[in-house]
Design an enzyme around this catalytic site. Structure first.
Site, PDB file in Angstrom:
ATOM      1  N   GLU A 107      50.579  58.534  38.905  1.00 16.01           N
ATOM      2  CA  GLU A 107      50.643  57.281  39.660  1.00 16.01           C
ATOM      3  C   GLU A 107      49.748  56.239  39.001  1.00 16.01           C
ATOM      4  O   GLU A 107      48.820  56.592  38.280  1.00 16.01           O
ATOM      5  CB  GLU A 107      50.135  57.514  41.098  1.00 16.01           C
ATOM      6  CG  GLU A 107      51.018  58.446  41.887  1.00 16.01           C
ATOM      7  CD  GLU A 107      50.367  58.893  43.196  1.00 16.01           C
ATOM      8  OE1 GLU A 107      49.488  58.171  43.716  1.00 16.01           O
ATOM      9  OE2 GLU A 107      50.729  59.970  43.678  1.00 16.01           O
ATOM     10  N   LYS A 160      46.708  53.769  39.008  1.00 17.84           N
ATOM     11  CA  LYS A 160      45.449  53.752  39.756  1.00 17.84           C
ATOM     12  C   LYS A 160      45.183  52.293  40.138  1.00 17.84           C
ATOM     13  O   LYS A 160      44.802  51.477  39.302  1.00 17.84           O
ATOM     14  CB  LYS A 160      44.318  54.329  38.909  1.00 17.84           C
ATOM     15  CG  LYS A 160      43.033  54.502  39.686  1.00 17.84           C
ATOM     16  CD  LYS A 160      42.070  55.379  38.879  1.00 17.84           C
ATOM     17  CE  LYS A 160      40.816  55.676  39.650  1.00 17.84           C
ATOM     18  NZ  LYS A 160      40.045  54.512  40.030  1.00 17.84           N
ATOM     19  N   ASP A 193      43.493  49.092  41.493  1.00 19.01           N
ATOM     20  CA  ASP A 193      42.077  48.710  41.533  1.00 19.01           C
ATOM     21  C   ASP A 193      41.782  47.926  42.804  1.00 19.01           C
ATOM     22  O   ASP A 193      41.776  46.700  42.820  1.00 19.01           O
ATOM     23  CB  ASP A 193      41.751  47.881  40.283  1.00 19.01           C
ATOM     24  CG  ASP A 193      40.263  47.886  39.991  1.00 19.01           C
ATOM     25  OD1 ASP A 193      39.518  48.595  40.699  1.00 19.01           O
ATOM     26  OD2 ASP A 193      39.849  47.181  39.061  1.00 19.01           O
ATOM     27  N   TYR A 224      49.138  56.531  49.283  1.00 15.89           N
ATOM     28  CA  TYR A 224      49.318  57.614  48.319  1.00 15.89           C
ATOM     29  C   TYR A 224      49.011  59.008  48.868  1.00 15.89           C
ATOM     30  O   TYR A 224      49.086  59.992  48.148  1.00 15.89           O
ATOM     31  CB  TYR A 224      48.530  57.350  47.027  1.00 15.89           C
ATOM     32  CG  TYR A 224      47.059  57.011  47.209  1.00 15.89           C
ATOM     33  CD1 TYR A 224      46.166  57.939  47.712  1.00 15.89           C
ATOM     34  CD2 TYR A 224      46.578  55.754  46.846  1.00 15.89           C
ATOM     35  CE1 TYR A 224      44.825  57.628  47.864  1.00 15.89           C
ATOM     36  CE2 TYR A 224      45.238  55.428  46.997  1.00 15.89           C
ATOM     37  CZ  TYR A 224      44.364  56.376  47.510  1.00 15.89           C
ATOM     38  OH  TYR A 224      43.046  56.072  47.663  1.00 15.89           O
ATOM     39  N   LYS A 267      41.225  56.889  32.892  1.00 17.67           N
ATOM     40  CA  LYS A 267      40.792  55.488  32.910  1.00 17.67           C
ATOM     41  C   LYS A 267      41.204  54.779  31.628  1.00 17.67           C
ATOM     42  O   LYS A 267      41.089  55.336  30.534  1.00 17.67           O
ATOM     43  CB  LYS A 267      39.271  55.425  33.024  1.00 17.67           C
ATOM     44  CG  LYS A 267      38.729  56.040  34.300  1.00 17.67           C
ATOM     45  CD  LYS A 267      38.732  55.065  35.436  1.00 17.67           C
ATOM     46  CE  LYS A 267      37.408  54.389  35.534  1.00 17.67           C
ATOM     47  NZ  LYS A 267      37.196  53.766  36.820  1.00 17.67           N
ATOM     48  N   CYS A 309      16.441  20.479  37.048  1.00 18.37           N
ATOM     49  CA  CYS A 309      17.906  20.509  37.107  1.00 18.37           C
ATOM     50  C   CYS A 309      18.509  19.923  35.831  1.00 18.37           C
ATOM     51  O   CYS A 309      18.139  18.818  35.422  1.00 18.37           O
ATOM     52  CB  CYS A 309      18.372  19.715  38.323  1.00 18.37           C
ATOM     53  SG  CYS A 309      20.145  19.483  38.362  1.00 18.37           S
ATOM     54  N   CYS A 348      20.125  16.403  36.928  1.00 17.59           N
ATOM     55  CA  CYS A 348      19.408  15.253  37.488  1.00 17.59           C
ATOM     56  C   CYS A 348      17.903  15.326  37.263  1.00 17.59           C
ATOM     57  O   CYS A 348      17.174  14.449  37.720  1.00 17.59           O
ATOM     58  CB  CYS A 348      19.693  15.112  38.977  1.00 17.59           C
ATOM     59  SG  CYS A 348      18.944  16.414  39.959  1.00 17.59           S
ATOM     60  N   CYS A 388      19.269  23.425  42.790  1.00 21.62           N
ATOM     61  CA  CYS A 388      18.863  22.029  42.766  1.00 21.62           C
ATOM     62  C   CYS A 388      19.074  21.519  44.185  1.00 21.62           C
ATOM     63  O   CYS A 388      20.191  21.523  44.683  1.00 21.62           O
ATOM     64  CB  CYS A 388      19.728  21.225  41.798  1.00 21.62           C
ATOM     65  SG  CYS A 388      19.415  19.468  41.978  1.00 21.62           S
ATOM     66  N   CYS A 443      21.918  14.645  43.540  1.00 18.03           N
ATOM     67  CA  CYS A 443      22.247  15.191  42.214  1.00 18.03           C
ATOM     68  C   CYS A 443      23.706  14.874  41.869  1.00 18.03           C
ATOM     69  O   CYS A 443      24.612  15.185  42.640  1.00 18.03           O
ATOM     70  CB  CYS A 443      22.024  16.700  42.221  1.00 18.03           C
ATOM     71  SG  CYS A 443      22.552  17.494  40.699  1.00 18.03           S
TER      72      CYS A 443
HETATM   73  S1  IVH Z   1      44.341  59.800  44.966  1.00 22.59           S
HETATM   74  C1  IVH Z   1      40.470  62.355  46.596  1.00 22.59           C
HETATM   75  N1  IVH Z   1      45.882  57.948  43.998  1.00 22.59           N
HETATM   76  O1  IVH Z   1      40.797  55.676  43.006  1.00 22.59           O
HETATM   77  C2  IVH Z   1      40.887  61.000  46.292  1.00 22.59           C
HETATM   78  N2  IVH Z   1      43.583  57.425  44.327  1.00 22.59           N
HETATM   79  O2  IVH Z   1      38.438  56.681  41.593  1.00 22.59           O
HETATM   80  C3  IVH Z   1      42.365  60.978  46.110  1.00 22.59           C
HETATM   81  N3  IVH Z   1      42.988  55.112  43.762  1.00 22.59           N
HETATM   82  O3  IVH Z   1      38.964  56.684  45.831  1.00 22.59           O
HETATM   83  C4  IVH Z   1      42.732  59.718  45.556  1.00 22.59           C
HETATM   84  N4  IVH Z   1      45.008  54.478  43.171  1.00 22.59           N
HETATM   85  O4  IVH Z   1      40.489  54.629  46.045  1.00 22.59           O
HETATM   86  C5  IVH Z   1      44.632  58.262  44.379  1.00 22.59           C
HETATM   87  N5  IVH Z   1      47.391  56.378  43.201  1.00 22.59           N
HETATM   88  C6  IVH Z   1      46.149  56.691  43.576  1.00 22.59           C
HETATM   89  C7  IVH Z   1      45.081  55.774  43.525  1.00 22.59           C
HETATM   90  C8  IVH Z   1      43.809  56.172  43.896  1.00 22.59           C
HETATM   91  C9  IVH Z   1      43.745  54.106  43.316  1.00 22.59           C
HETATM   92  C10 IVH Z   1      41.527  55.029  44.010  1.00 22.59           C
HETATM   93  C11 IVH Z   1      41.085  55.650  45.308  1.00 22.59           C
HETATM   94  C12 IVH Z   1      40.016  56.656  44.920  1.00 22.59           C
HETATM   95  C13 IVH Z   1      39.599  56.131  43.590  1.00 22.59           C
HETATM   96  C14 IVH Z   1      38.957  57.218  42.755  1.00 22.59           C
END
Ligand code: IVH
Length: 677
Positions: free
Chosen positions: A123, A125, A127, A234, A325, A419, A422, A437, A442
């Site tokens: 999946e 990840k 952010d 998820y 990552k 500043c 000014c 400031c 200003c």
């Molecule tokens: S599974 C036990 N799936 O990444 C945690 N996490 O660095 C199971 N996150 O705390 C998480 N996308 O907030 C999972 N497709 C995804 C995710 C995901 C983002 C985040 C989640 C987790 C953090 C860990």
């Protein structure tokens, strides 16, 4: 009665229709209706629920907004801890992870083995921030942040404002059902919010993740609703009677979540072996920019969920999944100088000037240094070799100082005392890490100060918006905020698209603004931390702006709700602007409280009609309250009444009011209106 039940039916039908459109839009990404049609359905539902509050429910689409602000988020102990994930950065990390898992599972998994590995589900990840949603018997009961994994914070009302999170499941399910996922802010919403913040002179969010997590922690759900947060689910946890509810493949489980009404990221993919991951990862590392939201890697999960318990977990992470990552984009360069800039709020921030380098496809020579503490923590010096990084943030930041490469010729970074715009002395306010400031005049802060000064909530100078202010400043027609009172017709006529008529209208509005109340004037001046509520309070207590000028921090802080931050800001303002009181007087402002004119009262001109008995007030008392606030109480139903207040045992007037589609309110709302004054 029959009448009521047909209304109830219509309400239920409308809710179902709206839920269905939401589902199509947010989960299936289909548009099934125009915005206008949607709004009409919503409005109709809202009207019916207003008129028949007995049918209101907290899982109606209208229940997403309007909740009262909280003072704290109560703690919530997660029934199952919210763990985090172990990280991996390359194929060899992943192989080690797989080997460890295979060893733990022994021979039992031989059926899953194809070419020596397990089947995986990968999946994106996302952010953002993780969230846990609890549904009891199908209804959203609560939403909580991760917190430390064991105890999070209940942010239920904020969660409800996120339209893609269903308020009830699409299919019946008894017992507790927990859905976990990621709340995020899309890149377009993020950019929009930051642009607005920049206009207002508020500090900017560094990236969408900070913006999402900051937004979730706002105590007022109405403000959260404006932040346009999104959600991807998820994970599902169910310990009700039927253990087979949740499919035992991750890929199927996500389909199940989708059927239950949750948005699920569409890019999840089954991988027959871990070897396929590298290609997949490379593709996303290249394509991530094209997504509407930020991702910081991938999450690889064993697809067979029945193995999850057997694999167990480490102290902080389950073994069935691992994060992969993406590498942050880093580059090496040299710090040449630090420049200091005044923002429109007066905050002075440092920026690194570096030797130009290529970073993530663009040339960069500036990086943010945030504030003095950031520089001190890094122990950064001019001439240092440094690593800069572009993560989720738009502006690169300095991440490491390569101290081993120092020659000894590096120079300390000088913290400015005056500043840069000014030249007035800078202040370091207690409890805040920035330098400021505080000169009201200003030039760097002028546009923002004047726009605020003229804004509707402040002196309400109609026609003096941002565009005009910018021109006035650019054309050097004004240098200080109060110069606006010296402006002449000929000056205004020099501005673009400014005819004689609008110019004299504006002049008139400027003249009228001198008559505004002392509290509005105090708010308009724009002393840091003095919002309209504090301004009102100060005028109530001291009666005049002039008195504030000579007060000490101690005497100001003796008023409840005036903390040291506000007190110190007020004292420092008048210390640095000793001439302001005289200038305001010269202009003709009234610095002292005057009995408010009727126009300023909150209910001025509003018409009310009472029917039935109220619990809190007798009829004459209620009438007096309304009239004191400038409202008018009528005895007969007329077409243009603003409020019909229905108490206990309302008479036939209520029915009449409904027929005329008048706004009917009940005691609670009436009290809010009159007490909110
Ligand atoms: S599974 C036990 N799936 O990444 C945690 N996490 O660095 C199971 N996150 O705390 C998480 N996308 O907030 C999972 N497709 C995804 C995710 C995901 C983002 C985040 C989640 C987790 C953090 C860990």
């Amino acid at each position: 009665m029959t009448d009521n039940s047909s209304v109830h039916k219509e309400i239920l039908k409308l809710r179902k229709e709206i839920d269905e459109h939401n589902y199509k839009y947010y989960v299936l990404s289909q548009t099934s209706i125009t915005d206008k049609e949607y709004d009409d359905l919503y409005k109709r539902l809202q009207e019916l629920e207003e008129a028949y509050p007995e049918f209101k429910t907290n899982d109606s689409p209208t229940a997403r907004i309007g909740a009262e602000p909280l003072s704290v988020f109560p703690p919530y102990a997660h029934p199952a801890p919210m763990l985090s994930l172990e990280n991996s950065y390359n194929l060899s990390d992943l192989r080690n992870w797989e080997i460890r898992n295979l060893r733990l599972l022994g021979n039992d998994v031989s059926l899953d083995l194809f070419g020596g590995g397990l089947e995986y589900f990968v999946e994106l990840k996302i952010d953002g921030v993780s969230i846990s949603l609890l549904y009891e018997n199908g209804k959203l009961e609560l939403g909580a942040t991760r917190g430390n994994g064991f105890v999070g914070e209940m942010v239920t009302e904020n969660i409800k404002t996120i339209k893609s999170i269903p308020l009830h499941l699409r299919k019946e399910l008894t017992g507790s059902f927990i859905v976990r996922g990621e709340i995020y802010m899309s890149k377009p919403s993020f950019n929009k919010i930051n642009t607005e913040r920049q206009k207002k002179g508020d500090s900017l969010f560094a990236n969408p993740r900070n913006a999402a997590s900051g937004s979730l922690k706002i105590l007022d759900p109405t403000v959260v609703a404006e932040r346009k947060l999104s959600f991807f689910a998820y994970e599902a946890i169910y310990d009700g009677n039927d253990k087979n509810v949740i499919p035992d493949k991750q890929s199927e489980m996500l389909k199940f979540l989708k059927d239950m009404g949750f948005p699920v990221n569409p890019y999840g993919t089954i991988l027959g072996s871990i070897n396929g991951l590298e290609d997949f990862a490379q593709r996303w590392e290249e394509n991530r920019e094209s997504l509407e939201y930020e991702i910081d890697g991938l999450v690889i999960k064993i697809n067979n969920r029945s193995l999850y318990d057997r694999l167990g977990k480490t102290a902080k992470a389950p073994r069935y999944a691992i994060a992969y990552k993406f590498t942050a984009h880093q580059a090496k360069t040299r710090l040449l100088d630090v420049i200091w800039q005044v923002g429109r709020t007066g905050i002075v921030t440092p920026t690194a000037v570096m030797e130009e380098v290529f970073l993530a496809g663009t040339k960069v020579k500036r990086a943010t240094l945030h504030n003095i503490d950031f520089i001190t923590d890094l122990d950064l010096k001019i001439g240092d070799n440094i690593f800069i990084e572009k993560g989720g943030d738009i502006i690169p930041k300095v991440v490491t100082v390569i101290k081993e490469e120092r020659s000894g010729d590096e120079e300390e970074i000088k913290i400015p005392e005056i500043c840069p715009a000014c030249s007035s002395p800078l202040t370091r306010l207690e409890e805040e890490s920035g330098i400021w400031c505080t000169n009201w005049n200003c030039p760097a802060q002028m546009e923002r100060k004047l726009t605020h000064f003229a804004s509707r909530e402040a002196l309400n100078i109609e026609g003096l918006g941002e565009a005009i202010v910018t021109q006035l400043v650019q054309k050097k027609l004004i240098e200080h905020v109060l110069d606006i009172y010296r402006i002449k017709l000929e000056d205004l006529l020099q501005l673009e698209r400014m005819g004689k008529k609008s110019a004299s209208k504006l002049l008139n509005a400027i003249e009228m603004s001198k008559k505004q109340s002392a509290e509005k004037l105090l708010f308009a001046i724009g002393i840091r931390h003095v919002g309209i509520t504090v301004a009102k309070l100060l005028i109530q207590v001291y009666g005049s702006i002039e008195i504030l000028k000579d007060l000490s921090e101690e005497s100001l802080s003796s008023i409840q709700t005036i903390g040291p931050k506000i007190a110190s800001s007020i004292v420092s303002f008048f210390r640095t602007q000793p001439e302001i009181i005289d200038r305001l007087k010269e202009i003709g402002f009234n610095l002292a409280e005057i009995p408010s004119l009727n126009e300023n009262l909150i209910l001025s001109g509003k018409t009310f009609l009472f029917t039935g008995e109220l619990n809190s007030y007798t009829r004459p008392e209620a009438k007096e309250k309304v009239e004191k606030l400038g409202g008018i109480v009528k005895d007969t139903i007329v077409k243009n009444l603003d409020y019909v207040v229905a108490g206990n045992k309302p008479g036939g007037k209520l029915e009449k009011a409904r027929k005329l589609n008048l706004r009917v309110i009940y005691e609670e709302e009436f009290l809010q209106i009159i007490e909110g004054s």
